[in-house]
Design an enzyme around this catalytic site. Structure first.
Site, short mmCIF file in Angstrom:
data_model
loop_
_atom_site.label_atom_id
_atom_site.label_comp_id
_atom_site.label_asym_id
_atom_site.label_seq_id
_atom_site.Cartn_x
_atom_site.Cartn_y
_atom_site.Cartn_z
N ASP A 9 -107.10 -4.02 60.80
CA ASP A 9 -107.01 -3.01 59.58
C ASP A 9 -105.97 -1.89 60.08
O ASP A 9 -105.95 -1.77 61.27
CB ASP A 9 -108.15 -2.41 59.22
CG ASP A 9 -107.95 -1.48 58.07
OD1 ASP A 9 -107.60 -1.64 57.16
OD2 ASP A 9 -108.61 -0.04 58.27
N ASP A 11 -105.30 1.72 57.88
CA ASP A 11 -105.66 3.03 57.88
C ASP A 11 -107.12 3.13 58.33
O ASP A 11 -108.05 2.48 58.01
CB ASP A 11 -106.02 3.51 56.21
CG ASP A 11 -104.56 3.26 55.53
OD1 ASP A 11 -104.01 4.16 54.77
OD2 ASP A 11 -103.54 2.15 55.73
N ASP A 167 -112.53 -0.41 60.21
CA ASP A 167 -113.26 0.84 60.28
C ASP A 167 -114.19 0.98 59.07
O ASP A 167 -114.74 2.18 59.16
CB ASP A 167 -112.43 2.11 60.36
CG ASP A 167 -111.72 2.19 59.13
OD1 ASP A 167 -110.93 1.49 58.52
OD2 ASP A 167 -111.76 3.71 58.46
#
Length: 225
Positions: A9, A11, A167
């Site tokens: 991922d 961001d 995250d």
């Protein structure tokens, strides 16, 4: 068959983009007379693409707002300012460098605009990450597996050879939908308690821990854990 690919991922995992996302959102909101949002609020709004970010950022009384129009203002501003405050998390560049040196193929998949994903990857990680895919027409956003499968195809990898790193709860579901094991990082936009409540099985507190987990648990034939 050995693990040879890591899909990340963007961001909250590789880059701290929150302040630039907040500034673009607040610019769009203020343009239409709506109140600004705090960094903490934006943190809770991100993860499902920019349309959902704008929808969540709008106040309840803005039910009839033209989301497409506001989103257009957001896109224009963010395209011009997506690197104003954004930075790589400490240790991330070294993580990517070491994984590439160890022979892993690397990809980024993100619900951020595809143009921004490619621009940010080129600026920060172009020497390490070979495939970078964001939100665009014709490909479903995460947690659908489409972006992951497109990235794997671009790299010439299979799902049996890949591990996912993210995250958020969206990332946990994305990995599951794509059939990949998931490493959930705790330095991003969601804390460890939230991640575990949403199904995280493997967590890492630092980029160095991600490297150690990949090398100790995934640097061997898949299915042998």
């Amino acid at each position: 068959m050995k693990y040879n690919t890591v899909v990340f991922d963007l961001d909250g995992t590789l880059l701290n983009t929150l302040e630039d996302l907040m500034n673009a959102t607040n610019h769009a909101l203020e343009t239409y007379g709506y109140p600004k949002r705090t960094l903490s609020e934006i943190r809770n709004f991100v993860g499902n693409g920019v349309r959902r970010l704008i929808e969540r950022a709008l106040p309840a009384e803005a039910a009839d707002a033209d989301v497409d129009e506001i989103l257009g203002v957001f896109r224009e501003y963010y395209t011009a300012h997506c690197e104003d405050c954004t930075c790589a998390y400490v240790g991330v560049t070294d993580l990517l460098k070491r994984l590439k040196q160890a022979g892993f193929k690397l990809a980024i998949v993100s619900n951020k605009l595809d143009s921004a994903v490619k621009e940010l990857n080129q600026s920060y990680f172009g020497g390490y990450v070979q495939a970078a895919i964001g939100e665009k027409e014709g490909i479903s956003r995460k947690p659908a597996p489409d972006m992951v499968m497109n990235a794997l195809a671009e790299l010439g990898s299979s799902r049996e050879e890949a591990v996912y790193v993210g995250d958020s709860d969206v990332d946990i579901r994305t990995a599951a939908n794509a059939g990949l094991p998931c490493i959930s990082v705790t330095w991003g936009f969601r804390d460890v308690e939230f991640l575990r409540k949403n199904g995280a099985e493997i967590t890492a507190d630092t980029p160095r821990q991600v490297y150690d987990i990949v090398m100790e648990h995934f640097n061997r034939p898949s299915g042998s854990m």
